[in-house]
Design an enzyme around this catalytic site. Structure first.
Site, mmCIF file in Angstrom:
data_model
loop_
_atom_site.group_PDB
_atom_site.id
_atom_site.type_symbol
_atom_site.label_atom_id
_atom_site.label_comp_id
_atom_site.label_asym_id
_atom_site.label_seq_id
_atom_site.Cartn_x
_atom_site.Cartn_y
_atom_site.Cartn_z
ATOM 1 N N ASP A 136 0.911 75.944 77.408
ATOM 2 C CA ASP A 136 1.252 76.176 76.003
ATOM 3 C C ASP A 136 2.747 76.277 75.734
ATOM 4 O O ASP A 136 3.155 76.753 74.676
ATOM 5 C CB ASP A 136 0.550 77.447 75.503
ATOM 6 N N HIS A 218 12.378 60.758 89.840
ATOM 7 C CA HIS A 218 11.115 61.283 89.341
ATOM 8 C C HIS A 218 10.903 62.748 89.691
ATOM 9 O O HIS A 218 10.718 63.587 88.832
ATOM 10 C CB HIS A 218 9.993 60.422 89.915
ATOM 11 N N LYS A 447 10.970 34.869 78.130
ATOM 12 C CA LYS A 447 10.010 33.966 78.761
ATOM 13 C C LYS A 447 9.956 34.159 80.280
ATOM 14 O O LYS A 447 10.988 34.197 80.955
ATOM 15 C CB LYS A 447 10.367 32.510 78.437
#
Length: 618
Positions: A136, A218, A447
């Site tokens: 929370d 990370h 592309k």
């Protein structure tokens, strides 16, 4: 389920060492008459409180000694099952049933403190009130606004799930594994503190940013955000209220996420962790397993991502946990005994399947060529917007997207919402970034030219990456080109695909036990399993894209790309004969007996199309 008032944490331990239960919740008062109302705060009960209650219920001293030896506190009581009670010395069936009935009576108030989530993957999962306090916080709730698969949502329309639910799943699985080991092997002395810390590490392993791949380190990002979460929400006193020791347990939580803290030297270099002693080394193998990569983080994203991607998940983590146990192993380097999580020898084939599933998910989804391209375009847009986007951090200091990582207050405000903020901004300085983001939404992408691989062991080194577009431009295809290209017209995406441990076989780092000897850990070589297993466990893929989209530029870009592959002795792109029929036969003529025939057809096709286009233009 009702939840406790978040502003009313459990009582602190008393300074005089008396039981932590307040007067209205003392064990003696738990033996109230059936009609009376109980107000029992189980998380505050220590081992003595539990034993005092059980003694009052008439249980034998031998049972109480076993509870003391295994440090069974009040928080652990609701999770004791019959099998665990038997291991704890409650031998008779009648005695076990009596104890379960007593625990259920005590647990009524405890259940009110828990919160249940209905998860689409794991079903109804329950969290300890301390975990709810963490969930929370604004720093954790922020995960609701970060897509788990980033740009993959633009390729797989079902992949709309967020990091929030993944983190809940990992927290649940972390508790599932550690409780299973505690029930199976009481001699491990896994305490409630250990269980809570492992679950918190599971919840908070993924707190860092995920706007585009590779923006921040990370695991270190998650640890920094966890520190900010604890301090900004003043959680240390609440941790103490639930029996944690922040000086030991906060380092333990962070070590589970990113390993030993390299910034703080430790006197005993043989055992680099501070949070838990070597006797509990197996606890570091649950959330983020640095040893072999078998951990609950993978189990959740396997199941969750496959569910949302529409891909079948072949790995059954419940079976793995069923056959898991902790064995003691002699450490060759340290000279002491380590405890590692092992599994039955018959599960070795399933583990190879697990790592194959991981690699397959990377190929099919996580490293999808268009998903990666969209991530690259988003990153490019953010770089262009960076000087003009302000994020307010600590002491009202203004940060940019690129510098928000240095200020956790600013970093906590950075979510996927920044995409829409830039896109809908009226600031004219953001026009270049907006143009890129609009092209993503219109599917007007750069592309894709093709994919190739280095032959043999000559992989592209990281320091070479930035020079690759310039290399492609400098190649001299022996064909007529109607367009001139620059290095900035090309994007080269280098992917290192493996089984999780670079070029190593992760199963070589897994320990097994046999049915005949559950205490002895052994290794199983690849040759003992099957002759059909992979010979290599890592490869490099190179994908090339062109920013220009007109016909002449694309034709020229394809010739440059194919010639570059030939010059670098890379593998022939799958449609190389179609893209560059005048180049491929000279270099890869031995690849396919029908190469010349197919190339001649392609060349004739190309000449016809170019003549037709020329006459149309005239």
């Amino acid at each position: 389920m009702r939840r406790a008032d978040p502003e009313q944490p459990a009582k602190r331990p008393r300074c005089d060492g008396s039981p932590r239960t307040p007067p209205s919740t003392r064990p003696a008062e738990a033996n109230a008459s059936p009609g009376s109302e109980l107000h029992i705060d189980l998380p505050t009960w220590d081992v003595d409180d539990v034993c005092s209650f059980l003694k009052g219920e008439g249980f034998r001293e031998q049972v109480l000694d076993s509870f003391r030896e295994n440090n069974i506190t009040g928080s652990f009581l609701p999770f004791l099952k019959e099998s665990c009670l038997e291991n704890l010395g409650v031998s008779s069936l009648e005695e076990r049933r009596k104890m379960i009935a007593c625990i259920q009576k005590l647990s009524q108030s405890h259940i009110e403190l828990m919160k249940v989530f209905n998860d689409p993957i794991h079903g109804h999962i329950e969290f300890h009130p301390l975990l709810i306090r963490i969930i929370d916080t604004p720093q954790f709730q922020r995960l609701r606004y970060i897509k788990q698969l980033g740009g993959g949502y633009y390729v797989f329309p079902g992949a709309s799930h967020n990091r929030f639910e993944h983190s809940l799943g990992v927290g649940y699985l972390a508790g599932y594994v550690v409780r299973a080991l505690a029930e199976k092997q009481p001699e491990l002395q896994i305490s409630e503190r250990d269980i809570l810390c492992v679950q918190i590490a599971g919840l908070c392993h993924d707190l860092e940013l995920h706007l585009t791949k590779g923006d921040v380190q990370h695991e270190q990002g998650s640890v920094d955000m966890f520190d900010h979460l604890v301090t900004s929400n003043n959680l240390e006193p609440i941790m103490k209220n639930y029996g944690l020791v922040p000086e030991e347990d906060i380092p333990f939580i962070k070590e589970q996420i990113c390993g030993p803290d390299q910034r703080t030297p430790i006197k005993d270099s043989l055992w680099p962790y501070k949070g838990r002693p070597v006797e509990k080394s197996f606890l570091y193998e649950i959330v983020a397993n640095k040893r072999n990569g078998i951990d609950v983080d993978k189990w959740d994203y396997f199941a969750r991502d496959c569910h949302h991607l529409g891909i079948k998940n072949n790995f059954d983590y419940k079976r793995y946990v069923m056959f898991s146990r902790v064995c003691e192993v002699e450490d060759n380097k340290g000279g002491y005994k380590m405890k590692h999580i092992c599994t039955r020898e018959k599960e070795v084939g399933n583990l190879y399947d697990m790592f194959y599933t991981r690699n397959s998910l990377h190929r099919r989804a996580y490293q999808h060529k268009i998903s990666n391209l969209i991530d690259i375009m988003i990153k490019e847009a953010f770089i262009k917007a960076d000087p003009y986007v302000e994020i307010i951090g600590t002491k009202k200091e203004k940060r940019r997207i690129s510098t928000a990582i240095d200020d956790m207050e600013a970093f906590a405000k950075l979510t996927d919402n920044i995409f829409l903020e830039i896109l809908n901004s009226t600031d004219t300085r953001l026009s270049e970034a907006q143009s890129i983001l609009r092209n993503i939404e219109r599917r007007d992408l750069y592309k894709y030219l093709g994919e190739t691989q280095p032959n043999g062991q000559h992989k592209i080194r990281k320091e070479e990456y930035e020079q690759l577009p310039q290399e492609i431009v400098k190649t001299k295809p022996d064909v007529n080109l109607e367009a001139q290209l620059k290095a900035e017209d090309f994007i080269v995406d280098v992917l290192n695909m493996d089984y999780g441990m670079e070029d190593k076989n992760p199963i070589d780092h897994v320990l097994f036990y046999s049915k005949n000897n559950t205490r002895q850990a052994v290794k199983i070589s690849k040759e003992q399993v099957s002759q059909l297993l992979p010979q290599k466990f890592a490869e490099q893929l190179i994908r090339v894209y062109c920013k220009k989209k007109d016909r002449k530029s694309l034709h020229a870009a394809r010739q440059h790309f194919i010639q570059w592959c030939a010059d670098r002795d890379f593998t022939k792109p799958q449609d190389g004969d179609i893209m560059a029929p005048l180049i491929t036969p000279r270099k890869w003529q031995n690849d396919d007996p029908g190469c010349h025939r197919e190339a001649s057809k392609a060349k004739a096709h190309l000449n016809f199309n170019m003549q037709a286009a020329s006459s149309l233009h005239n």
